[in-house]
Scaffold this motif. Structure first.
Motif, PDB file in Angstrom:
ATOM      1  N   LYS A  80       0.875  -1.055  -0.004  1.00 53.32           N
ATOM      2  CA  LYS A  80       0.023   0.003   0.003  1.00 53.32           C
ATOM      3  C   LYS A  80       0.873   1.316   0.053  1.00 53.32           C
ATOM      4  CE  LYS A  80      -4.000  -2.148   2.426  1.00 53.32           C
ATOM      5  NZ  LYS A  80      -4.713  -2.057   3.362  1.00 53.32           N
ATOM      6  N   PRO A  81       1.317   1.578  -1.269  1.00 53.84           N
ATOM      7  CA  PRO A  81       1.995   2.918  -1.212  1.00 53.84           C
ATOM      8  C   PRO A  81       1.644   4.116  -0.326  1.00 53.84           C
ATOM      9  CG  PRO A  81       1.557   2.160  -3.325  1.00 53.84           C
ATOM     10  CD  PRO A  81       0.646   1.417  -2.426  1.00 53.84           C
ATOM     11  N   ARG A  82       2.510   4.738   0.185  1.00 57.12           N
ATOM     12  CA  ARG A  82       2.239   5.838   1.111  1.00 57.12           C
ATOM     13  C   ARG A  82       2.021   7.276   0.614  1.00 57.12           C
ATOM     14  NH1 ARG A  82       7.196   5.252   5.600  1.00 57.12           N
ATOM     15  NH2 ARG A  82       6.337   3.525   6.901  1.00 57.12           N
ATOM     16  N   LEU A  83       2.149   7.177  -0.761  1.00 55.64           N
ATOM     17  CA  LEU A  83       2.033   8.317  -1.424  1.00 55.64           C
ATOM     18  C   LEU A  83       0.685   8.249  -2.413  1.00 55.64           C
ATOM     19  CD1 LEU A  83       5.678   9.544  -2.578  1.00 55.64           C
ATOM     20  CD2 LEU A  83       4.521   9.890  -0.345  1.00 55.64           C
ATOM     21  N   ALA A  84       0.101   7.070  -2.420  1.00 54.96           N
ATOM     22  CA  ALA A  84      -1.106   6.763  -3.015  1.00 54.96           C
ATOM     23  C   ALA A  84      -2.106   8.090  -2.915  1.00 54.96           C
ATOM     24  CB  ALA A  84      -1.607   5.546  -2.949  1.00 54.96           C
ATOM     25  N   GLY A  85      -2.702   8.405  -3.865  1.00 51.40           N
ATOM     26  CA  GLY A  85      -3.833   9.575  -3.544  1.00 51.40           C
ATOM     27  C   GLY A  85      -3.297  10.825  -3.761  1.00 51.40           C
ATOM     28  N   LYS A  86      -1.844  11.018  -3.985  1.00 54.21           N
ATOM     29  CA  LYS A  86      -1.433  12.669  -4.261  1.00 54.21           C
ATOM     30  C   LYS A  86      -1.491  12.914  -5.568  1.00 54.21           C
ATOM     31  CE  LYS A  86       1.535  12.220  -0.002  1.00 54.21           C
ATOM     32  NZ  LYS A  86       0.753  13.062   0.837  1.00 54.21           N
ATOM     33  N   GLN A  87      -1.192  14.249  -6.206  1.00 49.89           N
ATOM     34  CA  GLN A  87      -1.027  14.244  -7.359  1.00 49.89           C
ATOM     35  C   GLN A  87       0.245  14.978  -7.523  1.00 49.89           C
ATOM     36  OE1 GLN A  87      -4.593  17.225  -7.032  1.00 49.89           O
ATOM     37  NE2 GLN A  87      -5.226  16.120  -8.868  1.00 49.89           N
ATOM     38  N   MET A  88       0.726  14.850  -8.828  1.00 51.52           N
ATOM     39  CA  MET A  88       2.186  15.466  -9.098  1.00 51.52           C
ATOM     40  C   MET A  88       2.241  15.969 -10.550  1.00 51.52           C
ATOM     41  SD  MET A  88       5.602  13.261  -8.396  1.00 51.52           S
ATOM     42  CE  MET A  88       7.163  14.257  -8.087  1.00 51.52           C
ATOM     43  N   LEU A  89       2.569  17.203 -10.698  1.00 54.64           N
ATOM     44  CA  LEU A  89       2.916  17.856 -11.953  1.00 54.64           C
ATOM     45  C   LEU A  89       4.311  18.370 -11.903  1.00 54.64           C
ATOM     46  CD1 LEU A  89       1.842  19.319 -14.299  1.00 54.64           C
ATOM     47  CD2 LEU A  89       1.563  21.438 -12.787  1.00 54.64           C
ATOM     48  N   TRP A  90       5.033  17.814 -12.939  1.00 53.50           N
ATOM     49  CA  TRP A  90       6.411  18.133 -13.310  1.00 53.50           C
ATOM     50  C   TRP A  90       6.372  19.283 -14.297  1.00 53.50           C
ATOM     51  CZ3 TRP A  90      10.138  14.814 -11.323  1.00 53.50           C
ATOM     52  CH2 TRP A  90       9.710  13.785 -10.612  1.00 53.50           C
ATOM     53  N   ILE A  91       7.169  20.285 -14.196  1.00 57.29           N
ATOM     54  CA  ILE A  91       7.353  21.596 -15.031  1.00 57.29           C
ATOM     55  C   ILE A  91       8.778  21.594 -15.590  1.00 57.29           C
ATOM     56  CG2 ILE A  91       6.848  24.031 -15.339  1.00 57.29           C
ATOM     57  CD1 ILE A  91       4.380  23.796 -13.310  1.00 57.29           C
ATOM     58  N   GLY A  92       8.935  21.270 -16.631  1.00 55.90           N
ATOM     59  CA  GLY A  92      10.222  21.547 -17.120  1.00 55.90           C
ATOM     60  C   GLY A  92      10.408  22.700 -18.038  1.00 55.90           C
ATOM     61  N   THR A  93      11.776  23.123 -18.061  1.00 60.01           N
ATOM     62  CA  THR A  93      12.054  24.110 -19.194  1.00 60.01           C
ATOM     63  C   THR A  93      12.951  23.747 -19.947  1.00 60.01           C
ATOM     64  OG1 THR A  93      13.626  25.217 -17.720  1.00 60.01           O
ATOM     65  CG2 THR A  93      11.453  26.256 -17.495  1.00 60.01           C
ATOM     66  N   ALA A  94      13.004  23.832 -21.366  1.00 58.96           N
ATOM     67  CA  ALA A  94      13.984  23.284 -22.442  1.00 58.96           C
ATOM     68  C   ALA A  94      14.283  24.347 -23.305  1.00 58.96           C
ATOM     69  CB  ALA A  94      13.340  22.034 -22.850  1.00 58.96           C
ATOM     70  N   GLY A 106       8.121   6.392 -14.538  1.00 60.68           N
ATOM     71  CA  GLY A 106       9.354   5.945 -13.508  1.00 60.68           C
ATOM     72  C   GLY A 106       9.308   6.266 -12.264  1.00 60.68           C
ATOM     73  N   VAL A 107       8.848   7.623 -11.930  1.00 61.72           N
ATOM     74  CA  VAL A 107       8.705   8.044 -10.562  1.00 61.72           C
ATOM     75  C   VAL A 107       7.544   8.312  -9.930  1.00 61.72           C
ATOM     76  CG1 VAL A 107       9.392  10.266  -9.013  1.00 61.72           C
ATOM     77  CG2 VAL A 107      10.811   9.285 -11.102  1.00 61.72           C
ATOM     78  N   SER A 108       6.558   9.212 -10.505  1.00 65.29           N
ATOM     79  CA  SER A 108       5.212   9.194 -10.048  1.00 65.29           C
ATOM     80  C   SER A 108       4.351   7.956  -9.819  1.00 65.29           C
ATOM     81  CB  SER A 108       4.409  10.175 -10.592  1.00 65.29           C
ATOM     82  OG  SER A 108       5.146  11.450 -10.845  1.00 65.29           O
ATOM     83  N   TYR A 109       4.378   7.288 -11.119  1.00 63.30           N
ATOM     84  CA  TYR A 109       3.635   6.038 -10.604  1.00 63.30           C
ATOM     85  C   TYR A 109       4.332   4.933  -9.948  1.00 63.30           C
ATOM     86  CZ  TYR A 109       0.420   2.169 -12.642  1.00 63.30           C
ATOM     87  OH  TYR A 109      -0.340   1.050 -12.503  1.00 63.30           O
ATOM     88  N   TYR A 110       5.373   4.713 -10.483  1.00 63.53           N
ATOM     89  CA  TYR A 110       6.130   3.738  -9.612  1.00 63.53           C
ATOM     90  C   TYR A 110       5.890   3.904  -8.060  1.00 63.53           C
ATOM     91  CZ  TYR A 110       9.948   0.429  -8.310  1.00 63.53           C
ATOM     92  OH  TYR A 110      10.809  -0.548  -8.036  1.00 63.53           O
ATOM     93  N   ASN A 111       5.710   5.114  -7.666  1.00 60.84           N
ATOM     94  CA  ASN A 111       5.747   5.513  -6.207  1.00 60.84           C
ATOM     95  C   ASN A 111       4.166   5.530  -5.730  1.00 60.84           C
ATOM     96  OD1 ASN A 111       8.322   6.030  -4.963  1.00 60.84           O
ATOM     97  ND2 ASN A 111       8.658   7.015  -6.860  1.00 60.84           N
ATOM     98  N   GLY A 112       3.271   4.914  -6.772  1.00 60.29           N
ATOM     99  CA  GLY A 112       1.978   4.980  -6.152  1.00 60.29           C
ATOM    100  C   GLY A 112       1.052   6.285  -6.617  1.00 60.29           C
ATOM    101  N   ILE A 113       1.535   7.375  -7.377  1.00 59.23           N
ATOM    102  CA  ILE A 113       0.832   8.577  -7.657  1.00 59.23           C
ATOM    103  C   ILE A 113       0.445   8.503  -9.167  1.00 59.23           C
ATOM    104  CG2 ILE A 113       1.054  10.980  -8.006  1.00 59.23           C
ATOM    105  CD1 ILE A 113       3.325  11.170  -6.062  1.00 59.23           C
ATOM    106  N   THR A 114      -0.784   8.096  -9.213  1.00 54.42           N
ATOM    107  CA  THR A 114      -1.421   7.826 -10.464  1.00 54.42           C
ATOM    108  C   THR A 114      -1.829   8.888 -11.234  1.00 54.42           C
ATOM    109  OG1 THR A 114      -3.676   7.311  -9.494  1.00 54.42           O
ATOM    110  CG2 THR A 114      -2.105   5.462  -9.729  1.00 54.42           C
ATOM    111  N   GLU A 115      -2.282   9.996 -10.462  1.00 55.71           N
ATOM    112  CA  GLU A 115      -2.670  11.357 -11.122  1.00 55.71           C
ATOM    113  C   GLU A 115      -1.395  12.244 -11.236  1.00 55.71           C
ATOM    114  OE1 GLU A 115      -6.163  14.514 -10.893  1.00 55.71           O
ATOM    115  OE2 GLU A 115      -6.184  13.059  -9.557  1.00 55.71           O
TER     116      GLU A 115
END
Length: 215
Positions: free
Chosen positions: A116-130, A153-162
């Motif tokens: 049961k991932p501890r970070l499940a239910g959180k959201q994550m938005l990556w903002i990069g500049t290129a 590779g990071v968000s989903y792997y750690n239980g953050i599906t959104e």
């Protein structure tokens, strides 16, 4: 009702960088949306991205007590409902400062390694500049690489599906194009009012990406 918390993680070595400015703009928009803001500037807070023995995963002990520095960052992640890393893209990847934060803090037994991932239910938005422009033949590949590496590779792997990855193009204010044959062309750098207008447009795009994610 307690406000949701957004952890905005800024990863750049210069205090006057576009990355820092985009982090501030994103945080301001999230605050307008009702979030309490925890602004984590990794450089300003002196975070060391180099792995340490204290923070090396122990595959035989998922309850290992990591270093006090890593533990304090873990607590900030747990307290957040939304996590927003803001970073420059270096060689199709986040810079060492952000990568080291993931390596040391998003660690075995904390963010992954449990049924049961501890970070499940959180959201994550990556903002990069290129530096690349949207017209670059490589642009779609760049977005795909970062999406696979960060969202999957990071968000989903750690239980953050959104989660989502948004990349802002032409961040250096000078056209940089690589064509299908690998030829690199760099145009004249913007100056004066044109340069100011260009970066103001990037800030607006960052706000739009935040609003898009919030739905």
């Amino acid at each position: 009702m307690t406000a949701k918390t957004a952890l905005v993680v800024v990863a750049h070595h210069r205090a006057d960088s576009l990355t820092v400015r985009i982090g501030d703009v994103a945080a301001a928009r999230l605050k307008e949306a009702g979030y309490a803001i925890d602004l984590l500037n990794l450089q300003a807070e002196g975070f060391d991205p180099r792995m340490t023995v204290a923070d090396q995963p122990d595959w035989d002990d998922r309850d290992k007590a990591y270093s006090p520095e890593a533990q304090s960052h873990m607590e900030r992640i747990l307290a957040a409902d939304l996590i927003v890393p803001v970073f420059p893209v270096y060689w199709n990847a986040p810079p060492a400062l952000l990568k080291g934060w993931i390596d040391r803090v998003w660690n075995y037994g904390f963010s992954y390694g449990r049924s049961k991932p501890r970070l499940a239910g959180k959201q994550m938005l990556w903002i990069g500049t290129a530096g690349a422009a949207e017209g670059d033949d490589y642009w779609a590949s760049l977005q795909n690489i970062l999406d696979l590496t960060l969202r999957d590779g990071v968000s989903y792997y750690n239980g953050i599906t959104e989660a989502a990855v948004e990349i802002l193009p032409d961040a250096e204010g000078e056209p940089q194009i690589v064509d299908a044959a690998g030829n690199f062309t760099k145009g004249e750098a913007l100056t004066g009012e044109q340069r100011t207008a260009h970066y103001e447009a990037l800030e607006r795009r960052a706000v739009e990406r935040v609003e898009k994610f919030l739905g």
